[in-house]
Enzyme design. Sequence first.
Site, PDB file in Angstrom:
ATOM      1  N   SER A  92       5.710  44.101  29.179  1.00 13.50           N
ATOM      2  CA  SER A  92       5.361  45.020  28.105  1.00 13.50           C
ATOM      3  C   SER A  92       3.938  45.557  28.305  1.00 13.50           C
ATOM      4  O   SER A  92       3.005  44.799  28.566  1.00 13.50           O
ATOM      5  CB  SER A  92       5.460  44.281  26.775  1.00 13.50           C
ATOM      6  OG  SER A  92       5.134  45.154  25.743  1.00 13.50           O
ATOM      7  N   GLY A  93       3.794  46.870  28.220  1.00 10.46           N
ATOM      8  CA  GLY A  93       2.476  47.489  28.366  1.00 10.46           C
ATOM      9  C   GLY A  93       2.120  47.815  29.802  1.00 10.46           C
ATOM     10  O   GLY A  93       1.044  48.333  30.086  1.00 10.46           O
ATOM     11  N   THR A  97       7.146  53.365  30.393  1.00 15.83           N
ATOM     12  CA  THR A  97       7.521  54.618  29.737  1.00 15.83           C
ATOM     13  C   THR A  97       6.701  55.785  30.284  1.00 15.83           C
ATOM     14  O   THR A  97       7.229  56.872  30.509  1.00 15.83           O
ATOM     15  CB  THR A  97       7.360  54.472  28.213  1.00 15.83           C
ATOM     16  OG1 THR A  97       8.135  53.340  27.818  1.00 15.83           O
ATOM     17  CG2 THR A  97       7.847  55.689  27.469  1.00 15.83           C
ATOM     18  N   ASN A 147       1.328  45.836  22.989  1.00 19.29           N
ATOM     19  CA  ASN A 147       1.313  47.284  23.133  1.00 19.29           C
ATOM     20  C   ASN A 147       1.498  47.897  21.740  1.00 19.29           C
ATOM     21  O   ASN A 147       2.461  47.571  21.049  1.00 19.29           O
ATOM     22  CB  ASN A 147       2.481  47.673  24.077  1.00 19.29           C
ATOM     23  CG  ASN A 147       2.543  49.163  24.386  1.00 19.29           C
ATOM     24  OD1 ASN A 147       1.787  49.959  23.820  1.00 19.29           O
ATOM     25  ND2 ASN A 147       3.457  49.535  25.255  1.00 19.29           N
ATOM     26  N   SER A 150       5.057  49.969  21.616  1.00 19.20           N
ATOM     27  CA  SER A 150       5.968  49.315  22.557  1.00 19.20           C
ATOM     28  C   SER A 150       7.405  49.774  22.322  1.00 19.20           C
ATOM     29  O   SER A 150       7.882  49.783  21.189  1.00 19.20           O
ATOM     30  CB  SER A 150       5.855  47.806  22.352  1.00 19.20           C
ATOM     31  OG  SER A 150       6.728  47.126  23.193  1.00 19.20           O
ATOM     32  N   SER A 151       8.102  50.154  23.396  1.00 21.13           N
ATOM     33  CA  SER A 151       9.523  50.534  23.251  1.00 21.13           C
ATOM     34  C   SER A 151      10.316  49.263  22.992  1.00 21.13           C
ATOM     35  O   SER A 151      10.276  48.338  23.803  1.00 21.13           O
ATOM     36  CB  SER A 151      10.073  51.165  24.527  1.00 21.13           C
ATOM     37  OG  SER A 151       9.204  52.114  25.044  1.00 21.13           O
ATOM     38  N   GLY A 367      10.859  44.459  30.619  1.00 20.10           N
ATOM     39  CA  GLY A 367      10.634  43.508  31.700  1.00 20.10           C
ATOM     40  C   GLY A 367      10.886  42.098  31.187  1.00 20.10           C
ATOM     41  O   GLY A 367      11.167  41.874  30.008  1.00 20.10           O
ATOM     42  N   GLU A 369      10.418  38.556  29.715  1.00 23.15           N
ATOM     43  CA  GLU A 369       9.560  38.137  28.591  1.00 23.15           C
ATOM     44  C   GLU A 369       9.515  36.617  28.483  1.00 23.15           C
ATOM     45  O   GLU A 369      10.536  35.947  28.584  1.00 23.15           O
ATOM     46  CB  GLU A 369      10.088  38.724  27.265  1.00 23.15           C
ATOM     47  CG  GLU A 369       9.911  40.230  27.197  1.00 23.15           C
ATOM     48  CD  GLU A 369      10.212  40.841  25.830  1.00 23.15           C
ATOM     49  OE1 GLU A 369      10.756  40.146  24.957  1.00 23.15           O
ATOM     50  OE2 GLU A 369       9.886  42.030  25.651  1.00 23.15           O
TER      51      GLU A 369
HETATM   52  N1  ATP Z   1      -0.361  55.997  34.668  1.00 21.18           N
HETATM   53  C1  ATP Z   1      -1.036  55.873  33.536  1.00 21.18           C
HETATM   54  N2  ATP Z   1      -2.199  56.545  33.341  1.00 21.18           N
HETATM   55  C2  ATP Z   1      -2.910  56.409  32.204  1.00 21.18           C
HETATM   56  N3  ATP Z   1      -2.559  55.595  31.185  1.00 21.18           N
HETATM   57  C3  ATP Z   1      -1.412  54.896  31.301  1.00 21.18           C
HETATM   58  C4  ATP Z   1      -0.587  54.994  32.472  1.00 21.18           C
HETATM   59  N4  ATP Z   1       0.464  54.168  32.301  1.00 21.18           N
HETATM   60  C5  ATP Z   1       0.332  53.617  31.087  1.00 21.18           C
HETATM   61  N5  ATP Z   1      -0.791  54.039  30.475  1.00 21.18           N
HETATM   62  C6  ATP Z   1      -1.292  53.634  29.126  1.00 21.18           C
HETATM   63  O1  ATP Z   1      -0.739  52.373  28.789  1.00 21.18           O
HETATM   64  C7  ATP Z   1      -0.035  52.429  27.553  1.00 21.18           C
HETATM   65  C8  ATP Z   1       1.217  51.545  27.635  1.00 21.18           C
HETATM   66  O2  ATP Z   1       2.110  52.091  28.565  1.00 21.18           O
HETATM   67  P1  ATP Z   1       3.684  52.186  28.295  1.00 21.18           P
HETATM   68  O3  ATP Z   1       3.955  52.418  26.860  1.00 21.18           O
HETATM   69  O4  ATP Z   1       4.232  53.139  29.304  1.00 21.18           O
HETATM   70  O5  ATP Z   1       4.083  50.694  28.656  1.00 21.18           O
HETATM   71  P2  ATP Z   1       5.549  50.059  28.756  1.00 21.18           P
HETATM   72  O6  ATP Z   1       5.589  49.312  30.044  1.00 21.18           O
HETATM   73  O7  ATP Z   1       6.577  51.127  28.561  1.00 21.18           O
HETATM   74  O8  ATP Z   1       5.502  49.041  27.548  1.00 21.18           O
HETATM   75  P3  ATP Z   1       6.675  48.457  26.597  1.00 21.18           P
HETATM   76  O9  ATP Z   1       7.569  47.634  27.476  1.00 21.18           O
HETATM   77  O10 ATP Z   1       5.912  47.630  25.598  1.00 21.18           O
HETATM   78  O11 ATP Z   1       7.328  49.646  25.984  1.00 21.18           O
HETATM   79  C9  ATP Z   1       0.291  53.905  27.356  1.00 21.18           C
HETATM   80  O12 ATP Z   1       0.353  54.229  25.992  1.00 21.18           O
HETATM   81  C10 ATP Z   1      -0.868  54.598  28.046  1.00 21.18           C
HETATM   82  O13 ATP Z   1      -1.971  54.688  27.148  1.00 21.18           O
END
Ligand code: ATP
Length: 506
Positions: A92-93, A97, A147, A150-151, A367, A369
Amino acid sequence: MAKLGDLHEGSLLYNIKLRYKKDLIYTYIGSILSAVNPYKSLPGLYDDAKINEYDGKDIGELPPHIYAIANQAYRSMWKNSANQAVLISGESGAGKTESTKFILRYLSYQSNDVNKKKGKEGRNYEEQILQSSPILEAFGNAKTVYNNNSSRFGKFIQLNFAATGAIEGCKIVDYLLEKNRVVRQNGGERNFHIFYALLAGGLGSKFGLSADPSQYRITSMSGTWDVDGIDDKADWQAVEQAFRTMNFSDEQMSDIITVVAAILHLCNMKFTTAGGAQVATQAVLEQVCQLLGIEEAGLAEVLTQQKRVLRGEEIYTPLDVDQAADSRDSLAMNLYARTFRWIISKINVSLRGDESFQFVGVLDIFGFENFEFNSFEQFNINYANEKLQQYFNRHIFSLEQLEYNQEGIDWSDIDWVDNSECLDLIERKLGVLSLLDEESRFPRGTDESLLIKLHSSHEEAAHYVRPRVANTKFGIRHFAGEVMYDVTGLLEKNRDTFREVRFTAP
Ligand SMILES: Nc1ncnc2c1ncn2[C@@H]1O[C@H](COP(=O)(O)OP(=O)(O)OP(=O)(O)O)[C@@H](O)[C@H]1O
C-alpha cells in the site's frame, strides 16, 4: 540489476537505494520494472517529450521507465497478435495507482497520435477514465495508516484497440472491495471518502443528515476526520461533476446518494432486548425506510429475526442484540457493495466502444499485506498475491528456460522458490479454504472450532504455523513472509450472512 556481479538481496537493495538518491526511481530486473515511490514530482519524467522518446524503443535501449513497459505492451500486442497485461504489484502506498495512470497516459497518447495521423476525431479514453476517477476514488478509496488515498479495491483496466492502433473502448473490472470498512475502521483510518464528502457537500439535510460526521457511528468510530491533502467538500463537487460527465442521470445520482445516506442512518440503528432483539431507535428505522422506500415492519423483522424454511413452512427465530447488529451491518455492507458494482457497470456503459481487435490490460491490485491484526481481507489479498506470484514464477522461468534452450545453455541449476506447496495448503481438499467453507456451512461451527480443525489438519505442513502459545491465530508462510491470521470473526465474514430479505414497498 541482473548484470550486477554480486547478486544477493543486500546488493539489490543497495543498488536501488543508490539510484533512488539520484532520483532514478526505475530499475530493470531483466524485463521487469521496479519502481520506488519518489513522493515528489520529478520534472519532465512523464511529459509528452518523454513519451516520444520511448516510442518504438525496445526495453533496455533507453534508461528504465514505465513508458518503456507500456510501449512494449503496445508493440507486442501487434507483433504477437495477442492480448497483453501489465501487472502492477506492491504494498500500500507504493505507487500502483499512479503507475496505472502513466501506462494509460502512454497508450492514450499513441491512440490519439494514430487518430491525428488519420485525420480522425477519436474519443480520448484516458481523459474519460480520468474523469471517472473522482467517482471510483470517492466510493473505493479511504484513508489508511499507510496512504491517505488508498484504493480499497483492485481493478483491471482493459483498453480495447482497433486494428488501426487506436483505442476503441475500455472496461473496468473490480475485485475484492473491502466492504467491511463500511462498518468497521481501525484507529487512524477512515471509512470510504464518499461518506465524508456527502456530509461536507451540504446536501445532507435533504436526507435527514447532519453535516457533522461525528453524529454517525460509521464515520466516527475511529475518531479520524480531517486528512492531509483531502478536501471533502471539494471532493463532493468533483464527484457530482464526474457523475454528469459520465452520463449519470439526475435520478440515478439521486438514487446513489439516497443509498449512501440510508447506510449512514441504518448503521446508527440500535437494538434492545425484549425476549429477542427489537429496534430501539424508531426514528432511525423510519428514516431508513423512507429513504429506501420499504416497509418499517418488514425491515425491523428481517433485522431482528431469522427465517428458516422447514418442510415448506417458514419458521422465525428471534435474534439476540448482537446478531441483530450483525444483520444491520451486513445489510449496510451489501447495500454499499452492490451500489459500487452498479456504479462501475454504469461507468463501463459510458466507456464502451466499437468492436475491437485486441486489448492491453493493466492490473492494479492490492499488494501483500501483513498487519498486527490480519483477518479475512488480508487472507484473501495474500492468497490472490500468492496466485499471481505462481503465475509470475511460471511465466518468467519458463520464458528463461526457453531462451536458455534456444541458446543451448544448460539451465538445470537455476534455483527458484516454487510456491505451489503453499498454494496447495490453501487450495487442496480439506485445505484452509475448504475447512473455512465447511465450518461456515456447519450451523454449530465457530471460529474456535475452525481453529482446532485447522491446527489438527495442517500443523505438520511446512507452510503452516501453529503458534507456540495457544491463542486465536494460525499462520501461513507465504512467499513474501509469514503472516499470522486471527480467526476472530472469520466465519461471520466468510458466511457474509445476508439473510434472505424480501422487502415490500409501503
Ligand atoms: N511516480 C510518482 N511520482 C510522484 N509521486 C508519486 C508517484 N507514485 C506515487 N506517488 C505519490 O504516492 C502516493 C501514493 O501512491 P498510490 O496511491 O499510487 O499508491 P498505491 O500503491 O496505489 O497505494 P494503495 O495500495 O494504498 O492504493 C500518490 O498519491 C502520489 O502522491
